[in-house]
Design a protein around this motif. Structure first.
Motif, PDB file in Angstrom:
ATOM      1  N   THR A  40      14.259  58.809   6.693  1.00  0.00           N
ATOM      2  CA  THR A  40      14.922  57.628   6.140  1.00  0.00           C
ATOM      3  C   THR A  40      16.388  57.586   6.520  1.00  0.00           C
ATOM      4  O   THR A  40      16.915  56.544   6.946  1.00  0.00           O
ATOM      5  CB  THR A  40      14.775  57.611   4.609  1.00  0.00           C
ATOM      6  OG1 THR A  40      13.387  57.626   4.257  1.00  0.00           O
ATOM      7  CG2 THR A  40      15.418  56.364   4.017  1.00  0.00           C
ATOM      8  N   VAL A  41      17.070  58.712   6.380  1.00  0.00           N
ATOM      9  CA  VAL A  41      18.496  58.778   6.745  1.00  0.00           C
ATOM     10  C   VAL A  41      18.663  58.514   8.244  1.00  0.00           C
ATOM     11  O   VAL A  41      19.589  57.807   8.663  1.00  0.00           O
ATOM     12  CB  VAL A  41      19.085  60.138   6.353  1.00  0.00           C
ATOM     13  CG1 VAL A  41      20.483  60.307   6.940  1.00  0.00           C
ATOM     14  CG2 VAL A  41      19.132  60.275   4.835  1.00  0.00           C
ATOM     15  N   ILE A  44      18.295  54.774   8.917  1.00  0.00           N
ATOM     16  CA  ILE A  44      19.484  54.029   8.485  1.00  0.00           C
ATOM     17  C   ILE A  44      20.636  54.269   9.450  1.00  0.00           C
ATOM     18  O   ILE A  44      21.386  53.335   9.793  1.00  0.00           O
ATOM     19  CB  ILE A  44      19.870  54.452   7.053  1.00  0.00           C
ATOM     20  CG1 ILE A  44      18.783  53.981   6.070  1.00  0.00           C
ATOM     21  CG2 ILE A  44      21.228  53.873   6.656  1.00  0.00           C
ATOM     22  CD1 ILE A  44      18.966  54.500   4.661  1.00  0.00           C
ATOM     23  N   THR A  50      23.729  51.077   7.502  1.00  0.00           N
ATOM     24  CA  THR A  50      23.134  50.408   6.346  1.00  0.00           C
ATOM     25  C   THR A  50      21.891  49.658   6.807  1.00  0.00           C
ATOM     26  O   THR A  50      21.823  49.175   7.941  1.00  0.00           O
ATOM     27  CB  THR A  50      24.101  49.411   5.681  1.00  0.00           C
ATOM     28  OG1 THR A  50      24.497  48.406   6.628  1.00  0.00           O
ATOM     29  CG2 THR A  50      25.332  50.122   5.122  1.00  0.00           C
ATOM     30  N   TYR A  54      20.678  49.598   1.860  1.00  0.00           N
ATOM     31  CA  TYR A  54      20.617  51.044   1.683  1.00  0.00           C
ATOM     32  C   TYR A  54      21.564  51.725   2.666  1.00  0.00           C
ATOM     33  O   TYR A  54      21.452  51.505   3.874  1.00  0.00           O
ATOM     34  CB  TYR A  54      19.199  51.566   1.939  1.00  0.00           C
ATOM     35  CG  TYR A  54      18.171  51.188   0.900  1.00  0.00           C
ATOM     36  CD1 TYR A  54      17.863  52.057  -0.144  1.00  0.00           C
ATOM     37  CD2 TYR A  54      17.488  49.978   0.993  1.00  0.00           C
ATOM     38  CE1 TYR A  54      16.906  51.728  -1.082  1.00  0.00           C
ATOM     39  CE2 TYR A  54      16.532  49.638   0.047  1.00  0.00           C
ATOM     40  CZ  TYR A  54      16.241  50.513  -0.990  1.00  0.00           C
ATOM     41  OH  TYR A  54      15.298  50.178  -1.926  1.00  0.00           O
ATOM     42  N   ASP A  55      22.481  52.547   2.149  1.00  0.00           N
ATOM     43  CA  ASP A  55      23.207  53.444   3.038  1.00  0.00           C
ATOM     44  C   ASP A  55      22.461  54.774   3.091  1.00  0.00           C
ATOM     45  O   ASP A  55      21.372  54.917   2.523  1.00  0.00           O
ATOM     46  CB  ASP A  55      24.659  53.621   2.576  1.00  0.00           C
ATOM     47  CG  ASP A  55      24.774  54.179   1.165  1.00  0.00           C
ATOM     48  OD1 ASP A  55      23.775  54.740   0.645  1.00  0.00           O
ATOM     49  OD2 ASP A  55      25.854  54.069   0.565  1.00  0.00           O
ATOM     50  N   GLY A  59      19.320  55.745   0.735  1.00  0.00           N
ATOM     51  CA  GLY A  59      18.020  55.918   1.365  1.00  0.00           C
ATOM     52  C   GLY A  59      17.405  57.268   1.031  1.00  0.00           C
ATOM     53  O   GLY A  59      16.208  57.369   0.741  1.00  0.00           O
ATOM     54  N   TYR A  62      16.234  57.213  -2.512  1.00  0.00           N
ATOM     55  CA  TYR A  62      14.962  56.489  -2.617  1.00  0.00           C
ATOM     56  C   TYR A  62      13.793  57.415  -2.260  1.00  0.00           C
ATOM     57  O   TYR A  62      12.786  57.468  -2.979  1.00  0.00           O
ATOM     58  CB  TYR A  62      14.969  55.274  -1.698  1.00  0.00           C
ATOM     59  CG  TYR A  62      13.686  54.485  -1.747  1.00  0.00           C
ATOM     60  CD1 TYR A  62      13.528  53.471  -2.678  1.00  0.00           C
ATOM     61  CD2 TYR A  62      12.619  54.773  -0.898  1.00  0.00           C
ATOM     62  CE1 TYR A  62      12.344  52.752  -2.754  1.00  0.00           C
ATOM     63  CE2 TYR A  62      11.438  54.076  -0.971  1.00  0.00           C
ATOM     64  CZ  TYR A  62      11.306  53.060  -1.901  1.00  0.00           C
ATOM     65  OH  TYR A  62      10.123  52.371  -1.981  1.00  0.00           O
ATOM     66  N   ILE A 192       7.925  53.278   3.220  1.00  0.00           N
ATOM     67  CA  ILE A 192       9.303  52.786   3.351  1.00  0.00           C
ATOM     68  C   ILE A 192       9.536  51.778   2.234  1.00  0.00           C
ATOM     69  O   ILE A 192       8.587  51.234   1.670  1.00  0.00           O
ATOM     70  CB  ILE A 192       9.561  52.112   4.725  1.00  0.00           C
ATOM     71  CG1 ILE A 192       8.652  50.892   4.906  1.00  0.00           C
ATOM     72  CG2 ILE A 192       9.398  53.111   5.849  1.00  0.00           C
ATOM     73  CD1 ILE A 192       8.980  50.062   6.132  1.00  0.00           C
ATOM     74  N   PRO A 193      10.797  51.515   1.869  1.00  0.00           N
ATOM     75  CA  PRO A 193      11.051  50.519   0.820  1.00  0.00           C
ATOM     76  C   PRO A 193      10.480  49.151   1.188  1.00  0.00           C
ATOM     77  O   PRO A 193      10.527  48.736   2.350  1.00  0.00           O
ATOM     78  CB  PRO A 193      12.585  50.478   0.748  1.00  0.00           C
ATOM     79  CG  PRO A 193      13.035  51.790   1.290  1.00  0.00           C
ATOM     80  CD  PRO A 193      12.039  52.162   2.346  1.00  0.00           C
ATOM     81  N   TRP A 196      12.538  46.689   3.143  1.00  0.00           N
ATOM     82  CA  TRP A 196      12.658  46.788   4.594  1.00  0.00           C
ATOM     83  C   TRP A 196      11.585  45.990   5.323  1.00  0.00           C
ATOM     84  O   TRP A 196      11.632  45.878   6.542  1.00  0.00           O
ATOM     85  CB  TRP A 196      12.557  48.250   5.034  1.00  0.00           C
ATOM     86  CG  TRP A 196      13.715  49.103   4.631  1.00  0.00           C
ATOM     87  CD1 TRP A 196      14.734  48.781   3.782  1.00  0.00           C
ATOM     88  CD2 TRP A 196      13.969  50.438   5.067  1.00  0.00           C
ATOM     89  NE1 TRP A 196      15.604  49.829   3.645  1.00  0.00           N
ATOM     90  CE2 TRP A 196      15.161  50.865   4.429  1.00  0.00           C
ATOM     91  CE3 TRP A 196      13.311  51.318   5.913  1.00  0.00           C
ATOM     92  CZ2 TRP A 196      15.705  52.127   4.609  1.00  0.00           C
ATOM     93  CZ3 TRP A 196      13.842  52.581   6.113  1.00  0.00           C
ATOM     94  CH2 TRP A 196      15.033  52.992   5.471  1.00  0.00           C
ATOM     95  N   ARG A 224      19.356  49.659  -8.504  1.00  0.00           N
ATOM     96  CA  ARG A 224      19.348  48.547  -7.549  1.00  0.00           C
ATOM     97  C   ARG A 224      19.086  47.233  -8.278  1.00  0.00           C
ATOM     98  O   ARG A 224      19.632  46.192  -7.913  1.00  0.00           O
ATOM     99  CB  ARG A 224      18.294  48.780  -6.467  1.00  0.00           C
ATOM    100  CG  ARG A 224      18.293  47.703  -5.384  1.00  0.00           C
ATOM    101  CD  ARG A 224      17.231  47.959  -4.328  1.00  0.00           C
ATOM    102  NE  ARG A 224      17.205  46.900  -3.334  1.00  0.00           N
ATOM    103  CZ  ARG A 224      17.877  46.925  -2.190  1.00  0.00           C
ATOM    104  NH1 ARG A 224      18.623  47.978  -1.889  1.00  0.00           N
ATOM    105  NH2 ARG A 224      17.807  45.921  -1.344  1.00  0.00           N
TER     106      ARG A 224
END
Length: 264
Positions: A40-41, A44, A50, A54-55, A59, A62, A192-193, A196, A224
Motif C-alpha cells: 500500500t505504501v 501511494i 497521495t 491517503y498518504d 495507507g 488502513y 485495497i480501499p 481507490w 476518515r
C-alpha cells in the motif's frame, strides 16, 4: 435480550477453546499486514505521495486496521448452516423454541468478540512499531467505530446466512461459497480501499452490502468519516443489515417449507 446475551457468551466460550488456532491466526494476520502495508505504501509512493486522500501513513494504517478486523468480521468462510441443512440437522434447529437466525447471529457475534482482541491486537501492535499508525486522538471515533464494527460483523453474518440458504436447493455449495468470498474480499475493501476503485467498480460495490463489512468500520475508526458523515456511514450499515436479514428470513422460510429430512 437476556437470551441473546447468553447465546453470545456461549459463542464466545465455544471459540475460546481453539487457543492454538487463534495464535496461528494472529501470526498470519500480522505477517499479511506487513505485506499489505508495504504494498500500500509503495502504491501511494508511486502515485506521487497521495492517493484518493491517503498518504503513506494513512495507507499503512488502513492496511493494519483491516488486518485487525478481518477475523472478527469473518471474510473467508462460514458454512455451518449449509452443512446442517445438507445433513438434515437443521430439523433440530427448526424444532427448538428459538428463531434459528436469531441464535446463529448471536453465536456469530460471540465468535467475533473472542477474535477481536487476540486476532486484532497483534497486527495493530506490529503496525505501531513498524510503520506507525495515524489514528484519532479523541474517543468519539472509537465509540462510533465500535458500533460500526458490530454492524459490520452483523452484515457479514447476514450475507453468509443468505448464501448458506442455497443449500436448501443445491447439493454442492463450494463454488457459490468461493464466489462469495471473492466478491466480499474485493468489494469490502480487504484488498485495497474502496475509495481507490474506478467509478464503475465503486458503483458496483455501493450496490452490495460488502463495503459495510470492512470499509465502513475502518473509515469510522480512522476518522476518515467524522461527525455527520460517520453517522451517515452507520445509517447505511444499519439499512443493509435490516435489508439482508429480512431477505434471509424470507428465503429461510421458503426453504424450510420444502425441506425433506429422511425419517421425519
Amino acid at each position: 435480550m437476556r437470551l441473546f446475551a447468553t447465546l453470545v457468551i456461549l459463542g464466545f466460550r465455544r471459540w475460546s477453546t481453539y487457543r492454538l488456532a487463534t495464535a496461528a491466526g494472529a501470526f498470519t494476520n500480522t505477517v499479511f499486514g506487513l505485506i499489505k502495508a508495504s504494498i500500500t505504501v509503495g502504491a501511494i509512493g508511486a502515485a506521487g505521495g497521495t492517493l484518493a486522500g491517503y498518504d503513506a501513513l494513512a495507507g499503512a494504517t488502513y492496511a493494519w486496521v483491516v488486518q485487525a478486523l478481518v477475523a472478527p468480521v469473518n471474510v473467508f468462510q462460514w458454512n455451518e448452516l449449509a452443512l446442517r441443512i445438507r445433513d438434515g440437522d437443521i430439523a433440530v434447529d427448526l424444532a427448538r423454541p428459538l428463531d434459528p437466525q436469531f441464535a446463529y447471529l448471536a453465536g456469530f457475534l460471540g465468535r467475533a468478540i473472542h477474535q477481536f482482541i487476540p486476532r486484532g491486537a497483534p497486527p495493530l501492535l506490529a503496525g505501531a512499531l513498524v510503520t506507525g499508525l495515524a489514528l484519532p486522538t479523541t474517543p468519539l471515533p472509537y465509540l462510533l467505530g465500535l458500533v460500526s464494527v458490530v454492524l459490520g460483523v452483523s452484515v457479514s453474518f447476514a450475507s453468509w446466512w443468505l448464501v448458506n440458504l442455497a443449500a436448501f436447493w443445491l447439493i454442492e455449495l463450494r463454488g457459490l461459497l468461493t464466489l462469495h468470498i471473492v466478491g466480499m474480499s474485493v468489494l469490502s475493501g480487504l484488498v485495497i480501499p474502496v475509495h481507490w476503485f474506478p467509478d464503475r467498480l465503486a458503483t458496483l460495490a455501493a450496490l452490495t452490502p460488502f463495503p459495510s463489512i470492512l470499509q465502513a468500520p475502518v473509515d469510522v475508526i480512522t476518522g476518515r468519516a467524522e461527525g455527520t458523515a460517520a453517522l451517515g456511514v452507520l445509517a447505511v450499515q444499519a439499512a443493509w443489515l435490516a435489508g439482508v436479514l429480512l431477505l434471509g428470513r424470507l428465503v429461510f422460510a421458503r426453504g424450510a417449507r420444502k425441506l425433506v429430512v429422511q425419517g421425519g
